[in-house]
Scaffold this active site. Structure first.
Site, PDB file in Angstrom:
ATOM      1  CE  LYS A  13      -1.907  -1.046   3.979  1.00 57.43           C
ATOM      2  NZ  LYS A  13      -1.205  -2.303   4.316  1.00 57.43           N
ATOM      3  NE  ARG A  88      -4.122  -1.098   9.850  1.00 56.79           N
ATOM      4  CZ  ARG A  88      -3.067  -0.573   9.238  1.00 56.79           C
ATOM      5  NH1 ARG A  88      -3.096   0.659   8.813  1.00 56.79           N
ATOM      6  NH2 ARG A  88      -1.990  -1.284   9.042  1.00 56.79           N
ATOM      7  NE  ARG A 127       8.506  -2.429   6.350  1.00 50.57           N
ATOM      8  CZ  ARG A 127       7.230  -2.092   6.345  1.00 50.57           C
ATOM      9  NH1 ARG A 127       6.736  -1.356   5.370  1.00 50.57           N
ATOM     10  NH2 ARG A 127       6.440  -2.493   7.306  1.00 50.57           N
ATOM     11  NE  ARG A 160       6.760  -0.552  10.539  1.00 51.63           N
ATOM     12  CZ  ARG A 160       5.685  -0.418   9.758  1.00 51.63           C
ATOM     13  NH1 ARG A 160       5.752   0.330   8.682  1.00 51.63           N
ATOM     14  NH2 ARG A 160       4.552  -1.012  10.050  1.00 51.63           N
ATOM     15  NE  ARG A 171       2.319  -4.767  11.009  1.00 52.19           N
ATOM     16  CZ  ARG A 171       3.428  -4.629  10.281  1.00 52.19           C
ATOM     17  NH1 ARG A 171       4.570  -5.170  10.673  1.00 52.19           N
ATOM     18  NH2 ARG A 171       3.395  -3.958   9.147  1.00 52.19           N
TER      19      ARG A 171
HETATM   20  P1  AP5 Z   1       4.834  -1.477   1.894  1.00 54.44           P
HETATM   21  O1  AP5 Z   1       4.550  -0.749   0.659  1.00 54.44           O
HETATM   22  O2  AP5 Z   1       5.410  -0.712   3.049  1.00 54.44           O
HETATM   23  O3  AP5 Z   1       3.528  -2.264   2.376  1.00 54.44           O
HETATM   24  P2  AP5 Z   1       2.314  -1.754   3.209  1.00 54.44           P
HETATM   25  O4  AP5 Z   1       1.120  -2.448   2.690  1.00 54.44           O
HETATM   26  O5  AP5 Z   1       2.272  -0.255   3.259  1.00 54.44           O
HETATM   27  O6  AP5 Z   1       2.720  -2.385   4.616  1.00 54.44           O
HETATM   28  P3  AP5 Z   1       3.072  -1.705   5.995  1.00 54.44           P
HETATM   29  O7  AP5 Z   1       3.727  -2.738   6.841  1.00 54.44           O
HETATM   30  O8  AP5 Z   1       3.824  -0.436   5.858  1.00 54.44           O
HETATM   31  O9  AP5 Z   1       1.639  -1.396   6.419  1.00 54.44           O
HETATM   32  P4  AP5 Z   1       0.885  -1.763   7.665  1.00 54.44           P
HETATM   33  O10 AP5 Z   1      -0.448  -1.633   7.131  1.00 54.44           O
HETATM   34  O11 AP5 Z   1       1.087  -2.978   8.447  1.00 54.44           O
HETATM   35  O12 AP5 Z   1       1.554  -0.719   8.645  1.00 54.44           O
HETATM   36  P5  AP5 Z   1       1.184   0.789   8.938  1.00 54.44           P
HETATM   37  O13 AP5 Z   1       2.437   1.523   8.898  1.00 54.44           O
HETATM   38  O14 AP5 Z   1       0.030   1.239   8.139  1.00 54.44           O
HETATM   39  O15 AP5 Z   1       5.768  -2.719   1.534  1.00 54.44           O
HETATM   40  C1  AP5 Z   1       6.237  -3.598   2.529  1.00 54.44           C
HETATM   41  C2  AP5 Z   1       7.597  -4.176   2.082  1.00 54.44           C
HETATM   42  O16 AP5 Z   1       7.400  -4.954   0.897  1.00 54.44           O
HETATM   43  C3  AP5 Z   1       8.629  -3.090   1.723  1.00 54.44           C
HETATM   44  O17 AP5 Z   1       9.896  -3.559   2.097  1.00 54.44           O
HETATM   45  C4  AP5 Z   1       8.511  -2.987   0.192  1.00 54.44           C
HETATM   46  O18 AP5 Z   1       9.703  -2.547  -0.402  1.00 54.44           O
HETATM   47  C5  AP5 Z   1       8.163  -4.432  -0.191  1.00 54.44           C
HETATM   48  N1  AP5 Z   1       7.348  -4.513  -1.380  1.00 54.44           N
HETATM   49  C6  AP5 Z   1       6.257  -3.737  -1.715  1.00 54.44           C
HETATM   50  N2  AP5 Z   1       5.728  -4.142  -2.885  1.00 54.44           N
HETATM   51  C7  AP5 Z   1       6.493  -5.195  -3.307  1.00 54.44           C
HETATM   52  C8  AP5 Z   1       6.456  -6.046  -4.452  1.00 54.44           C
HETATM   53  N3  AP5 Z   1       5.516  -5.905  -5.399  1.00 54.44           N
HETATM   54  N4  AP5 Z   1       7.391  -7.024  -4.534  1.00 54.44           N
HETATM   55  C9  AP5 Z   1       8.361  -7.187  -3.574  1.00 54.44           C
HETATM   56  N5  AP5 Z   1       8.443  -6.402  -2.464  1.00 54.44           N
HETATM   57  C10 AP5 Z   1       7.523  -5.424  -2.335  1.00 54.44           C
HETATM   58  O19 AP5 Z   1       0.645   0.620  10.438  1.00 54.44           O
HETATM   59  C11 AP5 Z   1       1.512   0.281  11.488  1.00 54.44           C
HETATM   60  C12 AP5 Z   1       0.731   0.216  12.788  1.00 54.44           C
HETATM   61  O20 AP5 Z   1       0.139   1.495  13.069  1.00 54.44           O
HETATM   62  C13 AP5 Z   1      -0.455  -0.752  12.810  1.00 54.44           C
HETATM   63  O21 AP5 Z   1      -0.065  -2.080  13.112  1.00 54.44           O
HETATM   64  C14 AP5 Z   1      -1.304  -0.125  13.932  1.00 54.44           C
HETATM   65  O22 AP5 Z   1      -0.754  -0.386  15.204  1.00 54.44           O
HETATM   66  C15 AP5 Z   1      -1.153   1.357  13.651  1.00 54.44           C
HETATM   67  N6  AP5 Z   1      -2.177   1.846  12.703  1.00 54.44           N
HETATM   68  C16 AP5 Z   1      -1.947   2.406  11.471  1.00 54.44           C
HETATM   69  N7  AP5 Z   1      -3.111   2.757  10.904  1.00 54.44           N
HETATM   70  C17 AP5 Z   1      -4.089   2.431  11.778  1.00 54.44           C
HETATM   71  C18 AP5 Z   1      -5.494   2.526  11.752  1.00 54.44           C
HETATM   72  N8  AP5 Z   1      -6.147   3.040  10.683  1.00 54.44           N
HETATM   73  N9  AP5 Z   1      -6.206   2.090  12.821  1.00 54.44           N
HETATM   74  C19 AP5 Z   1      -5.570   1.582  13.916  1.00 54.44           C
HETATM   75  N10 AP5 Z   1      -4.229   1.430  14.000  1.00 54.44           N
HETATM   76  C20 AP5 Z   1      -3.492   1.870  12.945  1.00 54.44           C
END
Ligand code: AP5
Length: 216
Positions: A13, A88, A127, A160, A171
């Site tokens: 994402k 979410r 990552r 992280r 998660r």
């Molecule tokens: P990346 O693009 O970062 O993936 P992502 O879907 O954004 O995953 P995240 O881990 O960043 O998201 P998340 O939803 O768990 O965490 P968030 O920060 O929102 O890619 C991931 C990896 O894969 C990278 O290394 C990238 O290079 C690689 N990659 C990407 N595409 C690829 C491909 N096609 N092929 C190969 N490799 C690839 O949330 C963190 C925490 O914050 C949550 O756990 C929660 O505690 C809190 N939080 C955030 N939002 C909320 C909410 N709305 N409500 C409640 N708690 C929340």
């Protein structure tokens, strides 16, 4: 363009939201990034959110909703935005819908990233992030030139706290339980676009672009 990028942790994402941000010239609003910034600044919100995030649990709805509503009111969001990681839960989706209805600016597209769950763990465990904002690396798929160091500034890369296998599994459970039901929620609104997100980043970016252009 007002869009939501929906998908499990590691679905890509953030990666794809940054590309779409540059292509459509609208901000990418990542609740994960906003929360991590609050944790870094040790604000009241950050201190409350830290424990939930490090354990891999969702931060309570009321905290996240207040954060994103405030961010959406900033002038750079006037022509649209990409929501990355929000909503979410159903409560967050309903609150967002109400807020945007009041403004007469509904969500136009929800991109649902579909990825094989085992691939997600592999992507996240490897990552590594530059602490100075110079981007992300992956120990296998996108390694830095010098092990553990940012190519741009040389800083020591960060793993992280929630990118360890136990927290990743937590998660993923939170996603299955609280977030996956939003696929049906947005399907019923007629705005859902399913994107296969297992392949290479450029191919995925092309599919996202075409879905967003079909509604803009
Ligand atoms: P990346 O693009 O970062 O993936 P992502 O879907 O954004 O995953 P995240 O881990 O960043 O998201 P998340 O939803 O768990 O965490 P968030 O920060 O929102 O890619 C991931 C990896 O894969 C990278 O290394 C990238 O290079 C690689 N990659 C990407 N595409 C690829 C491909 N096609 N092929 C190969 N490799 C690839 O949330 C963190 C925490 O914050 C949550 O756990 C929660 O505690 C809190 N939080 C955030 N939002 C909320 C909410 N709305 N409500 C409640 N708690 C929340």
């Amino acid at each position: 363009m007002r869009a939501i990028f929906l998908g499990p942790p590691g679905a890509g994402k953030g990666t794809q939201a940054k590309r779409a941000r540059d292509l459509f010239s609208i901000p990418q609003l990542s609740t994960g990034d906003l929360l991590r910034q609050a944790v870094k600044e040790e604000s009241e919100l950050g201190l409350k959110a830290k424990g939930y995030m490090e354990a891999g649990h969702l931060v309570p709805d009321e905290m996240v909703i207040a954060l994103i509503v405030e961010r959406m009111q900033q002038p750079d969001c006037a022509d649209g935005f990409i929501l990355d990681g929000f909503p979410r839960t159903e409560a967050q989706a309903v609150a967002l819908e109400r807020e945007l209805e009041e403004r007469g600016t509904p969500i136009e597209a929800v991109i649902n990233f579909r990825v094989d769950p085992e691939r997600l763990v592999e992507r996240l465990v490897g990552r590594r992030i530059c602490p100075n904002g110079h981007g992300e690396y992956h120990v296998r798929f996108h390694p830095p030139r010098a092990e553990g160091r940012c190519d741009v500034c040389g800083a020591e890369l960060v793993h992280r706290p929630d990118d360890h296998e136990d927290q990743i599994r937590t998660r993923m459970r939170a996603y299955d339980q609280d977030t996956a039901p939003l696929i049906a929620f947005y399907e019923s609104r007629g705005v859902l676009h399913d994107i296969g997100a297992d392949g290479d980043m450029d191919g995925i970016a092309r599919r996202v672009e075409s879905a967003l252009k079909s509604v803009s």
